[in-house]
Design an enzyme around this catalytic site. Structure first.
Site, PDB file in Angstrom:
ATOM      1  N   HIS A 123       0.915  -1.219  -0.029  1.00 45.86           N
ATOM      2  CA  HIS A 123       0.073  -0.039   0.093  1.00 45.86           C
ATOM      3  C   HIS A 123       0.783   1.193   0.012  1.00 45.86           C
ATOM      4  O   HIS A 123       2.020   1.141   0.436  1.00 45.86           O
ATOM      5  CB  HIS A 123      -0.771   0.012   1.226  1.00 45.86           C
ATOM      6  CG  HIS A 123      -1.740   1.104   1.507  1.00 45.86           C
ATOM      7  ND1 HIS A 123      -1.603   2.172   1.653  1.00 45.86           N
ATOM      8  CD2 HIS A 123      -3.359   0.904   1.232  1.00 45.86           C
ATOM      9  CE1 HIS A 123      -2.765   3.031   1.719  1.00 45.86           C
ATOM     10  NE2 HIS A 123      -3.677   2.200   1.401  1.00 45.86           N
ATOM     11  N   ASP A 199       3.106  -4.380   7.960  1.00 46.86           N
ATOM     12  CA  ASP A 199       1.808  -3.538   7.740  1.00 46.86           C
ATOM     13  C   ASP A 199       0.880  -4.594   7.965  1.00 46.86           C
ATOM     14  O   ASP A 199       0.491  -5.501   7.003  1.00 46.86           O
ATOM     15  CB  ASP A 199       1.802  -2.994   6.644  1.00 46.86           C
ATOM     16  CG  ASP A 199       0.279  -2.114   6.289  1.00 46.86           C
ATOM     17  OD1 ASP A 199      -0.573  -2.084   6.831  1.00 46.86           O
ATOM     18  OD2 ASP A 199       0.154  -1.550   5.246  1.00 46.86           O
ATOM     19  N   GLN A 202      -4.787  -5.560   6.881  1.00 46.40           N
ATOM     20  CA  GLN A 202      -5.538  -6.379   6.413  1.00 46.40           C
ATOM     21  C   GLN A 202      -5.871  -7.729   7.031  1.00 46.40           C
ATOM     22  O   GLN A 202      -6.412  -8.374   7.160  1.00 46.40           O
ATOM     23  CB  GLN A 202      -5.426  -6.551   4.832  1.00 46.40           C
ATOM     24  CG  GLN A 202      -5.603  -5.384   4.253  1.00 46.40           C
ATOM     25  CD  GLN A 202      -6.768  -4.747   3.892  1.00 46.40           C
ATOM     26  OE1 GLN A 202      -7.774  -5.518   3.983  1.00 46.40           O
ATOM     27  NE2 GLN A 202      -7.080  -3.651   3.639  1.00 46.40           N
ATOM     28  N   LYS A 225     -11.010  -0.905  10.036  1.00 44.45           N
ATOM     29  CA  LYS A 225     -11.047  -2.407   9.141  1.00 44.45           C
ATOM     30  C   LYS A 225     -11.521  -3.246  10.007  1.00 44.45           C
ATOM     31  O   LYS A 225     -11.699  -4.360   9.588  1.00 44.45           O
ATOM     32  CB  LYS A 225      -9.937  -2.549   8.391  1.00 44.45           C
ATOM     33  CG  LYS A 225      -9.339  -1.227   7.264  1.00 44.45           C
ATOM     34  CD  LYS A 225      -8.175  -1.694   6.563  1.00 44.45           C
ATOM     35  CE  LYS A 225      -7.503  -0.797   5.753  1.00 44.45           C
ATOM     36  NZ  LYS A 225      -8.468  -0.079   4.889  1.00 44.45           N
ATOM     37  N   CYS A 367      -4.862   2.568  -3.723  1.00 48.70           N
ATOM     38  CA  CYS A 367      -3.648   3.038  -3.065  1.00 48.70           C
ATOM     39  C   CYS A 367      -2.432   2.013  -3.218  1.00 48.70           C
ATOM     40  O   CYS A 367      -1.507   1.710  -2.354  1.00 48.70           O
ATOM     41  CB  CYS A 367      -3.696   3.213  -1.453  1.00 48.70           C
ATOM     42  SG  CYS A 367      -4.803   4.539  -1.364  1.00 48.70           S
TER      43      CYS A 367
END
Length: 410
Positions: A123, A199, A202, A225, A367
């Protein structure tokens, strides 16, 4: 299905809304999830009963507010199995968390010519801060490539990370759903003497997450999220990594002492939480962790694997070669994220037709423009699943794709 989705849907007020006389089919949770009533109620209760600033007042509601904030931190710690509350820093979102690491840790420890390794799945939040550091500090960027089926190509990983100072990568792709081998990459980074940054924006909402088992130095994720509100994110860091990182912002709360000659920063985690924190948002995030714990993250994952398998099978059987779904073909190797192209119809045109059928799907580059370039496309339509989705939602998506095909018939 593993989860009782019909009952779960009732927990989400927005999913009870009708538009144009029919139900909403929300398939954009990789963008932001919907919020259950438990989260909305927790935030409302905070504002109605305990609204005060934290760590400052000695009166009752101020102490209640502080307890609510720090209680939420403890819930987040348990949710991702961090070691202590000192490891959990509240930020505005995952983007801010990743920028904190790049701009504070990176600016202090990296020099011209030092290598930072990223992956082609990233991202922009895990790309742009490193580009900015390349401009100011002269660092070098290296890239872990992907295979034709959207997996990270780790066959040459040791060579790529050799001599690197940082390896920063996604645990799960927001475009392809690819689940990356986090522990293997972290181990390779540490073997090379590099700091490992994950990261997990998700990953955390969809799979059981154990940051200590991963062994990474830093892990970033966001609240909105995972059934929580916007405006709240988390940076997990080992105490060694956080101690080696200068404060990101200066002001109140992040100090122990200030004089005309200088300042002494606060202890962890408040060293990185300058100013009034997002108190209500943290309370909401804590409630979201409770809600997902109540469902069971193993069950959340199993539900998503089953629904992912149904989605891949159903859409492939229905549309064949006219529909190109990017990413791994094996449901267990991916999350419930489906970036796709349909015939020669532009993704934005597709999703406009979808909207007429109340099917909420995102179109664009998500993104992740470098990944779009690798895939050879400018944009995709992206449907993404969560705990409140079922096979009826996938069938509705299929009907919307068919309607778009009829509308744009050549």
């Amino acid at each position: 299905m593993t989860l009782d989705v019909a009952t779960i849907k009732k927990d989400f007020p927005l999913l009870q809304r009708e538009v144009r006389g029919s139900r909403l089919v929300y398939l954009d949770s990789a963008n932001t999830s919907q919020k259950p009533r438990a989260v909305l109620d927790a935030m409302e209760q905070y504002y109605e009963r305990s609204n005060a600033n934290v760590h400052r007042g000695t009166y009752k509601i101020a102490e209640e507010a502080t307890a609510a904030l720090e209680g939420a931190r403890a819930k987040v710690r348990r949710f991702v199995n961090a070691g202590t509350d000192r490891n959990v820093v509240f930020t505005k979102n995952a983007t801010e968390a990743l920028n904190l690491v790049a701009r504070s840790w990176g600016a202090k420890h990296l020099r011209a010519g030092d290598a930072v390794v990223l992956s082609e799945l990233e991202h922009h939040a895990n790309i742009v801060p490193w580009h900015q550091l390349a401009e100011t500090h002269g660092i070098e960027l290296r890239w872990i490539p992907i295979t034709p089926d959207g997996q990270l190509d780790v066959g040459d990983l040791d060579r790529i990370v050799d001599g690197a100072k940082v390896v920063s990568f996604s645990a799960m792709s927001n475009v392809l759903g690819t689940i990356t081998p986090v522990e293997r990459i972290v181990a390779a980074a540490h073997d090379a003497g590099a700091v490992a940054i994950v990261d997990a924006s998700q990953h955390v909402p969809h799979l059981p997450t154990d940051v200590r088992a991963w062994g990474a130095d830093f892990v970033a994720f966001t609240g909105h999220k995972l059934c929580g509100p916007t405006g709240i994110g988390v940076l997990y860091g080992t105490e060694e990594a956080l101690d080696a990182t200068p404060p990101f912002l200066g002001g109140g709360e992040m100090i122990l002492q200030v004089t005309k000659d200088g300042f002494t920063h606060n202890e962890l985690p408040w060293k990185f939480e300058a100013g009034t924190p997002p108190i209500a948002e943290a309370v909401g995030l804590g409630a979201a962790c409770d809600y997902l714990d109540g469902l069971g993250m193993e069950e959340v994952r199993q539900h998503e694997v089953e629904l992912t398998a149904y989605t891949l099978r159903t859409l492939t059987e229905r549309f064949g070669d006219d529909l190109d779904i990017h990413g791994p073909a094996e449901p267990a190797a991916r999350g419930g994220v489906f970036s796709f192209s349909y015939k020669d119809v532009h993704p934005h045109d597709l999703t406009q037709v979808f909207d007429e059928h109340n099917v909420c799907v995102r179109a664009g580059h998500h993104c992740a423009k470098p990944l779009m370039q690798v895939l050879g496309v400018n944009a995709t339509a992206r449907a993404s699943l969560y705990v409140y989705n079922d096979t009826d939602d996938i069938d509705a998506l299929g009907d919307a794709i068919e309607a778009a095909g009829d509308f744009f018939a050549f």
